[in-house]
Design a protein around this motif. Structure first.
Motif, PDB file in Angstrom:
ATOM      1  N   ILE A   1       1.234  -1.018   0.365  1.00  0.00           N
ATOM      2  CA  ILE A   1       0.377  -0.009   0.209  1.00  0.00           C
ATOM      3  C   ILE A   1       0.480   1.207   0.363  1.00  0.00           C
ATOM      4  CG2 ILE A   1      -1.891   1.385   1.319  1.00  0.00           C
ATOM      5  CD1 ILE A   1      -2.638  -0.936   2.460  1.00  0.00           C
ATOM      6  N   ILE A   2       2.261   1.192   1.206  1.00  0.00           N
ATOM      7  CA  ILE A   2       2.882   2.627   1.219  1.00  0.00           C
ATOM      8  C   ILE A   2       3.578   3.003  -0.279  1.00  0.00           C
ATOM      9  CG2 ILE A   2       4.858   3.359   2.143  1.00  0.00           C
ATOM     10  CD1 ILE A   2       3.589   2.079   4.945  1.00  0.00           C
ATOM     11  N   ALA A   3       3.724   1.683  -0.970  1.00  0.00           N
ATOM     12  CA  ALA A   3       4.872   1.768  -2.351  1.00  0.00           C
ATOM     13  C   ALA A   3       3.624   2.153  -3.175  1.00  0.00           C
ATOM     14  CB  ALA A   3       5.078   0.419  -2.609  1.00  0.00           C
ATOM     15  N   ILE A   4       2.685   1.576  -3.590  1.00  0.00           N
ATOM     16  CA  ILE A   4       1.607   2.681  -4.355  1.00  0.00           C
ATOM     17  C   ILE A   4       1.300   4.257  -3.874  1.00  0.00           C
ATOM     18  CG2 ILE A   4      -0.686   2.422  -5.176  1.00  0.00           C
ATOM     19  CD1 ILE A   4      -1.026  -0.604  -4.522  1.00  0.00           C
TER      20      ILE A   4
ATOM     21  N   PRO B   1       1.471   2.688 -14.426  1.00  0.00           N
ATOM     22  CA  PRO B   1       0.648   3.379 -12.889  1.00  0.00           C
ATOM     23  C   PRO B   1      -0.301   1.983 -12.337  1.00  0.00           C
ATOM     24  CG  PRO B   1      -0.748   3.715 -15.447  1.00  0.00           C
ATOM     25  CD  PRO B   1       0.651   3.438 -15.438  1.00  0.00           C
ATOM     26  N   PRO B   2      -0.665   2.468 -11.244  1.00  0.00           N
ATOM     27  CA  PRO B   2      -1.302   0.615 -10.771  1.00  0.00           C
ATOM     28  C   PRO B   2      -2.937   0.683 -11.743  1.00  0.00           C
ATOM     29  CG  PRO B   2      -0.619   3.258  -9.160  1.00  0.00           C
ATOM     30  CD  PRO B   2      -0.592   3.342 -10.031  1.00  0.00           C
ATOM     31  N   ASP B   3      -3.212  -0.460 -11.362  1.00  0.00           N
ATOM     32  CA  ASP B   3      -4.526  -0.810 -11.870  1.00  0.00           C
ATOM     33  C   ASP B   3      -5.373  -2.035 -11.403  1.00  0.00           C
ATOM     34  OD1 ASP B   3      -3.553  -3.642 -13.243  1.00  0.00           O
ATOM     35  OD2 ASP B   3      -2.271  -2.503 -14.463  1.00  0.00           O
ATOM     36  N   MET B   4      -6.143  -2.404 -11.354  1.00  0.00           N
ATOM     37  CA  MET B   4      -6.624  -3.609 -10.280  1.00  0.00           C
ATOM     38  C   MET B   4      -6.939  -4.676 -10.384  1.00  0.00           C
ATOM     39  SD  MET B   4      -9.172  -3.627  -7.742  1.00  0.00           S
ATOM     40  CE  MET B   4      -9.541  -1.488  -7.449  1.00  0.00           C
ATOM     41  N   SER B   5      -6.488  -5.055 -11.827  1.00  0.00           N
ATOM     42  CA  SER B   5      -5.892  -6.623 -12.250  1.00  0.00           C
ATOM     43  C   SER B   5      -5.212  -6.806 -11.179  1.00  0.00           C
ATOM     44  CB  SER B   5      -5.845  -6.114 -13.715  1.00  0.00           C
ATOM     45  OG  SER B   5      -5.350  -7.981 -13.978  1.00  0.00           O
ATOM     46  N   SER B   6      -4.104  -5.734 -11.393  1.00  0.00           N
ATOM     47  CA  SER B   6      -2.445  -6.051 -11.166  1.00  0.00           C
ATOM     48  C   SER B   6      -2.299  -5.939  -9.205  1.00  0.00           C
ATOM     49  CB  SER B   6      -1.426  -4.903 -11.080  1.00  0.00           C
ATOM     50  OG  SER B   6       0.177  -4.682 -10.524  1.00  0.00           O
TER      51      SER B   6
ATOM     52  N   LEU C   1      -1.762  -9.480  -4.043  1.00  0.00           N
ATOM     53  CA  LEU C   1      -2.906  -8.994  -2.902  1.00  0.00           C
ATOM     54  C   LEU C   1      -3.062 -11.369  -2.886  1.00  0.00           C
ATOM     55  CD1 LEU C   1      -5.701  -6.625  -2.918  1.00  0.00           C
ATOM     56  CD2 LEU C   1      -3.611  -6.862  -1.468  1.00  0.00           C
ATOM     57  N   LEU C   2      -2.899 -11.771  -3.892  1.00  0.00           N
ATOM     58  CA  LEU C   2      -4.325 -13.054  -4.013  1.00  0.00           C
ATOM     59  C   LEU C   2      -2.613 -13.926  -4.352  1.00  0.00           C
ATOM     60  CD1 LEU C   2      -7.157 -12.577  -5.541  1.00  0.00           C
ATOM     61  CD2 LEU C   2      -6.768 -12.695  -3.343  1.00  0.00           C
ATOM     62  N   PHE C   3      -1.246 -13.478  -4.390  1.00  0.00           N
ATOM     63  CA  PHE C   3      -0.317 -14.482  -5.236  1.00  0.00           C
ATOM     64  C   PHE C   3      -0.982 -15.614  -6.013  1.00  0.00           C
ATOM     65  CE2 PHE C   3       1.660 -14.056  -0.280  1.00  0.00           C
ATOM     66  CZ  PHE C   3       1.960 -12.396  -0.795  1.00  0.00           C
ATOM     67  N   VAL C   4      -2.225 -14.551  -6.879  1.00  0.00           N
ATOM     68  CA  VAL C   4      -1.969 -16.238  -7.824  1.00  0.00           C
ATOM     69  C   VAL C   4      -1.693 -15.490  -9.504  1.00  0.00           C
ATOM     70  CG1 VAL C   4      -4.435 -16.616  -8.644  1.00  0.00           C
ATOM     71  CG2 VAL C   4      -4.208 -16.192  -6.541  1.00  0.00           C
ATOM     72  N   GLY C   5      -1.608 -16.508 -10.169  1.00  0.00           N
ATOM     73  CA  GLY C   5      -1.140 -16.382 -11.402  1.00  0.00           C
ATOM     74  C   GLY C   5       0.959 -15.485 -11.727  1.00  0.00           C
TER      75      GLY C   5
END
Length: 393
Positions: free
Chosen positions: A105-108, A133-138, A143-147
């Protein structure tokens, strides 16, 4: 459960090596391939292509992290004091994931606050960071460590924590085999996981380091760490019997093994070991360091000095925040100060950030994990987390 403060310090030194490596990579001469030049023609090669690379060897330090995690997480299993799986997972989430989440969160936030435009006057590595820039998919991937996703987008060190968390969740199941079968099961399993992953990686797309197959490779070093813990007494006895000269020679061999990836860089004999064989050479060297730290009275005393113990305490937070600090200051002060001054300022500020995170994020997270898993226990028989905290895994 016995506390291994020497290993705290080893982890701290490894985290410091990662930070030094990342900070040196700001400068083009460090990242250029100059292996074709002699030491006389290009003295900087002494720092790049000799065992001195251990001072700033980031990938080598990551292998050390995984070995130490396996060592520490295995201890309760060998003393028959392991917790049930639910409580284990809760503690792992509080210990690893909550500080990770805060750092993300701090990094974003910092990226959005200080980023103006793409850098063009640093190395390619740094010029490409924080560009997207940040996006929801990334964010969901993070958050989930998936993919198989780009974990360097916000904080470039987060890829190792993806593997740390994944492997930690599977580790209790691996330990059942190691407790029963020892090295006869553990070592072949580690080799099969590592080289099986290497074969699979040749046939699938692995654009990013967060691929699940890569986790199998790194799980092998958790297993090696667990085996070091299981057989530490005989291994320490062997090391303790060595006289000073033989012990020193073994440590030199360990240092050369640890930095093998950089000795003879680009030569045919060297390339035959890459990439996974090189990780195993590093793991051999790191394993010797771990046993030496626990066996040598002199080395143990040095590793238990207060500055190194403090470095060990804040090692996880230092690891989490040093790139956030550096990238923030580079973007904030680029053009205002010379790059070497920005790097030195970031070096100091990283320790401040690491200490603040340790006291105000890590420790509360650890206490939360203890509280969540202590319901229904009598204080006199509660099992503390000294095993997990002996090294900040």
């Amino acid at each position: 459960m016995q506390r291994y403060e020497e290993l705290d310090s080893l982890r701290g030194l490894a985290a410091l090596a990662v930070m030094v490596g990342h900070f040196l990579m700001v400068f083009t001469p460090i990242v250029q391939n100059t292996s074709g030049l002699s030491f006389l023609d290009y003295p900087l090669n002494l720092l790049k292509y000799t065992p001195l690379h251990a001072i700033w060897g980031g990938h080598e330090a990551v292998i050390m992290f995984f070995l130490l995690s396996g060592f520490v997480l295995s201890l309760p299993f060998f003393s028959n004091r392991q917790q049930n799986y639910t409580k284990y997972v809760i503690k792992r989430i509080c210990r690893i994931y909550i500080p990770f989440l805060v750092a993300l969160i701090i990094a974003i936030v910092m990226r959005e606050a200080v980023y103006v435009s793409k850098l063009t006057d640093l190395t390619t590595y740094y010029n490409e960071l924080w560009v997207a820039p940040p996006d929801m998919s990334s964010i969901v991937h993070h958050l989930l460590f998936v993919g198989n996703y780009n974990s360097t987008r916000y904080d470039p060190i987060l890829w190792t924590l993806v593997h740390e968390m994944r492997i930690s969740l599977l580790f209790p199941f691996i330990m059942f085999a190691i407790v029963k079968g020892g090295w006869k099961i553990g070592l072949p399993l580690a080799i099969v996981l590592s080289y099986g992953a290497a074969i699979m990686l040749e046939n699938i797309e692995t654009r990013y380091m967060t691929n699940f197959v890569v986790s199998l490779h790194y799980a092998s070093f958790f297993i090696v760490g667990a085996l070091l813990a299981k057989y530490q007494k005989p291994l320490r006895a062997v090391f303790s019997k060595l006289n000073g000269w033989w012990a020193a020679l073994l440590l030199i061999v360990a240092l050369c093994s640890y930095t093998f990836k950089w000795i003879g860089y680009g030569e045919d004999f060297h390339d035959r070991f890459m990439p996974h064989g090189g990780d195993w050479m590093t793991a051999i060297g790191a394993s010797i360091f771990i046993i030496a730290a626990l066996s040598s009275v002199r080395l143990s005393q040095q590793l238990q000095r207060k500055p190194l113990l403090f470095l060990g305490k804040i090692s996880y937070s230092l690891y989490l925040y040093h790139m956030i600090v550096l990238l923030s200051l580079i973007h904030l002060l680029n053009g205002e100060l010379d790059t070497p001054f920005i790097v030195m300022l970031a070096f100091v500020a990283s320790f401040v950030a690491g200490a603040l995170s340790y006291y105000f994020i890590e420790l509360p997270s650890i206490r939360l994990g203890r509280w969540l898993t202590s319901w229904g226990k009598k204080p006199s028989v509660a099992v503390g987390s000294s095993g997990e905290r002996s090294v900040s895994s």
